[in-house]
Scaffold this motif. Structure first.
Motif, PDB file in Angstrom:
ATOM      1  N   VAL A   1       1.214  -0.922  -0.196  1.00  0.00           N
ATOM      2  CA  VAL A   1       0.532   0.000   0.130  1.00  0.00           C
ATOM      3  C   VAL A   1       1.306   1.587  -0.048  1.00  0.00           C
ATOM      4  O   VAL A   1       1.678   1.442   0.403  1.00  0.00           O
ATOM      5  N   LEU A   2       0.915   2.252  -1.198  1.00  0.00           N
ATOM      6  CA  LEU A   2       1.623   3.600  -1.590  1.00  0.00           C
ATOM      7  C   LEU A   2       0.883   4.318  -0.606  1.00  0.00           C
ATOM      8  O   LEU A   2      -0.610   4.963  -0.099  1.00  0.00           O
ATOM      9  N   ALA A   3       1.751   4.817   0.402  1.00  0.00           N
ATOM     10  CA  ALA A   3       0.876   5.833   1.944  1.00  0.00           C
ATOM     11  C   ALA A   3       1.874   7.029   1.633  1.00  0.00           C
ATOM     12  O   ALA A   3       2.645   7.403   2.197  1.00  0.00           O
TER      13      ALA A   3
ATOM     14  N   ILE B   1       2.526   9.669   4.399  1.00  0.00           N
ATOM     15  CA  ILE B   1       3.739   8.465   5.686  1.00  0.00           C
ATOM     16  C   ILE B   1       4.793   8.579   5.021  1.00  0.00           C
ATOM     17  O   ILE B   1       6.046   8.805   5.996  1.00  0.00           O
ATOM     18  N   ASN B   2       4.542   9.971   3.540  1.00  0.00           N
ATOM     19  CA  ASN B   2       5.838   9.769   3.025  1.00  0.00           C
ATOM     20  C   ASN B   2       6.786   8.377   2.612  1.00  0.00           C
ATOM     21  O   ASN B   2       7.613   7.735   2.505  1.00  0.00           O
ATOM     22  N   GLY B   3       5.794   6.868   2.752  1.00  0.00           N
ATOM     23  CA  GLY B   3       6.410   5.866   2.387  1.00  0.00           C
ATOM     24  C   GLY B   3       5.505   4.634   1.314  1.00  0.00           C
ATOM     25  O   GLY B   3       4.210   5.231   1.014  1.00  0.00           O
ATOM     26  N   ALA B   4       5.695   3.854   2.060  1.00  0.00           N
ATOM     27  CA  ALA B   4       4.507   2.577   1.510  1.00  0.00           C
ATOM     28  C   ALA B   4       4.802   1.346   2.723  1.00  0.00           C
ATOM     29  O   ALA B   4       5.608   1.387   3.362  1.00  0.00           O
ATOM     30  N   LEU B   5       3.946   0.662   2.133  1.00  0.00           N
ATOM     31  CA  LEU B   5       3.385  -0.549   3.746  1.00  0.00           C
ATOM     32  C   LEU B   5       3.517  -1.332   2.861  1.00  0.00           C
ATOM     33  O   LEU B   5       2.750  -1.515   2.050  1.00  0.00           O
ATOM     34  N   PHE B   6       3.949  -2.941   3.191  1.00  0.00           N
ATOM     35  CA  PHE B   6       3.947  -3.705   2.768  1.00  0.00           C
ATOM     36  C   PHE B   6       4.093  -5.423   3.638  1.00  0.00           C
ATOM     37  O   PHE B   6       5.124  -5.133   4.601  1.00  0.00           O
ATOM     38  N   LEU B   7       3.808  -6.604   3.159  1.00  0.00           N
ATOM     39  CA  LEU B   7       3.866  -7.173   3.713  1.00  0.00           C
ATOM     40  C   LEU B   7       5.227  -8.150   3.600  1.00  0.00           C
ATOM     41  O   LEU B   7       4.713  -8.554   2.430  1.00  0.00           O
ATOM     42  N   ASP B   8       5.965  -9.099   4.213  1.00  0.00           N
ATOM     43  CA  ASP B   8       7.414  -9.614   3.814  1.00  0.00           C
ATOM     44  C   ASP B   8       7.063 -11.035   3.616  1.00  0.00           C
ATOM     45  O   ASP B   8       5.426 -11.285   3.829  1.00  0.00           O
TER      46      ASP B   8
ATOM     47  N   LEU C   1       4.876  -6.808   8.278  1.00  0.00           N
ATOM     48  CA  LEU C   1       5.047  -5.756   8.171  1.00  0.00           C
ATOM     49  C   LEU C   1       5.721  -4.510   7.944  1.00  0.00           C
ATOM     50  O   LEU C   1       6.275  -4.579   9.069  1.00  0.00           O
ATOM     51  N   TRP C   2       6.402  -4.156   6.943  1.00  0.00           N
ATOM     52  CA  TRP C   2       7.334  -3.309   6.614  1.00  0.00           C
ATOM     53  C   TRP C   2       7.240  -2.255   6.061  1.00  0.00           C
ATOM     54  O   TRP C   2       6.004  -1.243   5.793  1.00  0.00           O
ATOM     55  N   PHE C   3       7.991  -0.792   6.361  1.00  0.00           N
ATOM     56  CA  PHE C   3       7.779   0.521   6.009  1.00  0.00           C
ATOM     57  C   PHE C   3       9.415   0.406   5.420  1.00  0.00           C
ATOM     58  O   PHE C   3      10.389   0.376   5.661  1.00  0.00           O
ATOM     59  N   VAL C   4       8.800   1.318   3.880  1.00  0.00           N
ATOM     60  CA  VAL C   4      10.233   1.659   3.549  1.00  0.00           C
ATOM     61  C   VAL C   4       9.484   3.467   2.982  1.00  0.00           C
ATOM     62  O   VAL C   4       8.594   3.864   2.301  1.00  0.00           O
ATOM     63  N   PRO C   5      10.451   4.301   3.099  1.00  0.00           N
ATOM     64  CA  PRO C   5       9.803   5.977   3.089  1.00  0.00           C
ATOM     65  C   PRO C   5      10.393   5.995   1.057  1.00  0.00           C
ATOM     66  O   PRO C   5      11.374   5.393   0.887  1.00  0.00           O
ATOM     67  N   ALA C   6       9.615   6.935   1.622  1.00  0.00           N
ATOM     68  CA  ALA C   6      10.126   7.261  -0.299  1.00  0.00           C
ATOM     69  C   ALA C   6      10.934   8.721   0.127  1.00  0.00           C
ATOM     70  O   ALA C   6      11.442   9.295   0.234  1.00  0.00           O
ATOM     71  N   LEU C   7      11.743   8.316  -1.494  1.00  0.00           N
ATOM     72  CA  LEU C   7      12.687   9.546  -1.621  1.00  0.00           C
ATOM     73  C   LEU C   7      12.208  10.429  -2.831  1.00  0.00           C
ATOM     74  O   LEU C   7      12.194  11.806  -2.723  1.00  0.00           O
TER      75      LEU C   7
ATOM     76  N   ASP D   1       1.531   0.982  16.468  1.00  0.00           N
ATOM     77  CA  ASP D   1       0.091   1.000  16.787  1.00  0.00           C
ATOM     78  C   ASP D   1      -0.849   0.318  15.910  1.00  0.00           C
ATOM     79  O   ASP D   1      -2.056  -0.015  15.885  1.00  0.00           O
ATOM     80  N   ALA D   2      -0.471   0.565  14.080  1.00  0.00           N
ATOM     81  CA  ALA D   2      -0.946   0.680  12.936  1.00  0.00           C
ATOM     82  C   ALA D   2      -0.755  -0.918  12.642  1.00  0.00           C
ATOM     83  O   ALA D   2      -1.394  -1.741  11.951  1.00  0.00           O
ATOM     84  N   ASP D   3       0.059  -1.025  13.309  1.00  0.00           N
ATOM     85  CA  ASP D   3       1.152  -2.864  12.531  1.00  0.00           C
ATOM     86  C   ASP D   3      -0.252  -3.963  12.545  1.00  0.00           C
ATOM     87  O   ASP D   3      -0.564  -4.105  11.306  1.00  0.00           O
ATOM     88  N   THR D   4      -1.171  -4.594  14.032  1.00  0.00           N
ATOM     89  CA  THR D   4      -1.636  -4.973  13.539  1.00  0.00           C
ATOM     90  C   THR D   4      -2.567  -5.515  12.766  1.00  0.00           C
ATOM     91  O   THR D   4      -3.845  -5.626  11.515  1.00  0.00           O
ATOM     92  N   LEU D   5      -3.425  -3.524  12.614  1.00  0.00           N
ATOM     93  CA  LEU D   5      -4.811  -3.052  11.525  1.00  0.00           C
ATOM     94  C   LEU D   5      -3.833  -3.602  10.719  1.00  0.00           C
ATOM     95  O   LEU D   5      -4.926  -4.342   9.505  1.00  0.00           O
ATOM     96  N   VAL D   6      -3.362  -3.303  10.291  1.00  0.00           N
ATOM     97  CA  VAL D   6      -2.442  -3.432   8.679  1.00  0.00           C
ATOM     98  C   VAL D   6      -2.146  -3.608   7.782  1.00  0.00           C
ATOM     99  O   VAL D   6      -2.655  -4.873   6.760  1.00  0.00           O
ATOM    100  N   SER D   7      -1.917  -5.269   9.378  1.00  0.00           N
ATOM    101  CA  SER D   7      -0.952  -6.493   8.434  1.00  0.00           C
ATOM    102  C   SER D   7      -2.545  -7.248   7.842  1.00  0.00           C
ATOM    103  O   SER D   7      -2.845  -7.878   7.704  1.00  0.00           O
TER     104      SER D   7
END
Length: 113
Positions: A46-48, A51-58, A63-69, A90-96
């Protein structure tokens, strides 16, 4: 005849990343990584921009966060799992849960095509 899609984790990297090209992707913060979030081996993302980044499941559904350049470019060196102490913990469980549910529904949907 139905074709069962392979999970993203089983696909080889198809972008021009010098580290992962042609290999299954198991590391998300390898030095020199230039993978895109649209790489074939990238899990559901999910592009977010909020929060200037993206969230994804490995591959372990963590859940992982990668910042956008900049648009379409990611700072993989700073990609981190969202664990206790992370600003998004705090959002980990919901987003995952939502990402896993969307993934499961999309896989089920592809069997209808």
């Amino acid at each position: 005849m139905y074709q069962t899609p392979r999970p993203a984790y089983d696909l080889a990297c198809d972008c021009n990343c010098p580290i992962h090209r042609g290999l299954p992707r198991s590391a998300y913060n390898a030095p020199g990584c230039r993978c895109l979030t649209s790489c074939a081996s990238q899990p559901i993302t999910v592009l977010a921009p909020q929060i200037n980044g993206a969230l994804f499941l490995d591959r372990a559904d963590a859940l992982w966060f990668v910042p956008a350049l900049q648009p379409g470019h990611w700072d993989w060196r700073c990609a981190t799992p969202v664990t206790d102490g992370h600003p998004l913990a705090d959002a980990d469980t919901l987003v995952s849960t939502l990402l896993a549910e969307v993934h499961a529904r999309l896989v089920a949907f592809t069997h209808c095509l």
